[in-house]
Design an enzyme around this catalytic site. Sequence first.
Site, mmCIF file in Angstrom:
data_model
loop_
_atom_site.group_PDB
_atom_site.id
_atom_site.type_symbol
_atom_site.label_atom_id
_atom_site.label_comp_id
_atom_site.label_asym_id
_atom_site.label_seq_id
_atom_site.Cartn_x
_atom_site.Cartn_y
_atom_site.Cartn_z
ATOM 1 C CG HIS A 34 -1.756 -0.986 1.791
ATOM 2 N ND1 HIS A 34 -2.895 -0.919 1.263
ATOM 3 C CD2 HIS A 34 -1.435 -2.183 2.237
ATOM 4 C CE1 HIS A 34 -3.771 -2.071 1.738
ATOM 5 N NE2 HIS A 34 -2.616 -3.041 2.539
ATOM 6 C CD GLU A 116 -0.995 1.519 4.398
ATOM 7 O OE1 GLU A 116 -0.650 2.198 3.467
ATOM 8 O OE2 GLU A 116 -2.039 1.387 4.591
ATOM 9 C CG HIS A 154 -5.149 -1.489 -1.186
ATOM 10 N ND1 HIS A 154 -5.244 -0.594 -0.571
ATOM 11 C CD2 HIS A 154 -5.982 -2.614 -1.038
ATOM 12 C CE1 HIS A 154 -6.450 -0.868 0.320
ATOM 13 N NE2 HIS A 154 -7.073 -1.776 -0.083
ATOM 14 C CG ASP A 164 -3.135 1.871 -1.997
ATOM 15 O OD1 ASP A 164 -4.030 1.526 -2.441
ATOM 16 O OD2 ASP A 164 -2.623 1.331 -0.677
HETATM 17 ZN ZN LIG Z 1 -4.246 0.687 0.431
#
Ligand SMILES: [Zn+2]
Length: 183
Positions: A34, A116, A154, A164
């Site tokens: 992400h 992330e 994602h 993303d």
């Molecule tokens: Zn995401």
Amino acid sequence: MKLQQGWLTDIRQVPSPHFNQRPSDESPSLLVIHNISLPPGEFGGPWIDRLFTGTLPPDAHPYFADIAHLQVAAHCLIRRDGEIVQYVSFDDRAWHAGVSCYQGRENCNDFSIGIELEGTDELPYTDAQYQALAAVTQLLLQHYPITPSRITGHSDIAPTRKSDPGPAFDWPHYQQLLAQTSF
Ligand SMILES: [Zn+2]
């Protein structure tokens, strides 16, 4: 860096309440990449930790009012300088993917790990981020039934909702690092 009970050692741990048990204690077999920045396009600052721990102040920025109530967290964040922050044990189900589907199976949170990268879809990620991501990924490949072919974005598992990690994420570079490095 090692793994102990699903937690990375020697990195900053910020435990989040936004998780629960995986169904039947399933072992994660998918890695989802992400991006996030708070406010969007701004880096540094405490806001990602605050969002993922349910303590984002809604009035600190106009954008925050819409998201402060969300119960979300990824397992890890990799900041622009390569710092790794972990919020949820990899053994637990972090709430990162939302409505999602991978190869016909829905609810990817059940069987995935979410990482992330601090960033945006369009701005190149830093070398320090790729290095840290490759190091964490190597550990995950060793400890869980994740394979290099079961690493996805994602945007691939929620294509109508999410974009993303975006075109800025250099998948060939990342795969090359994975092939080269061993930790
Ligand atoms: Zn995401």
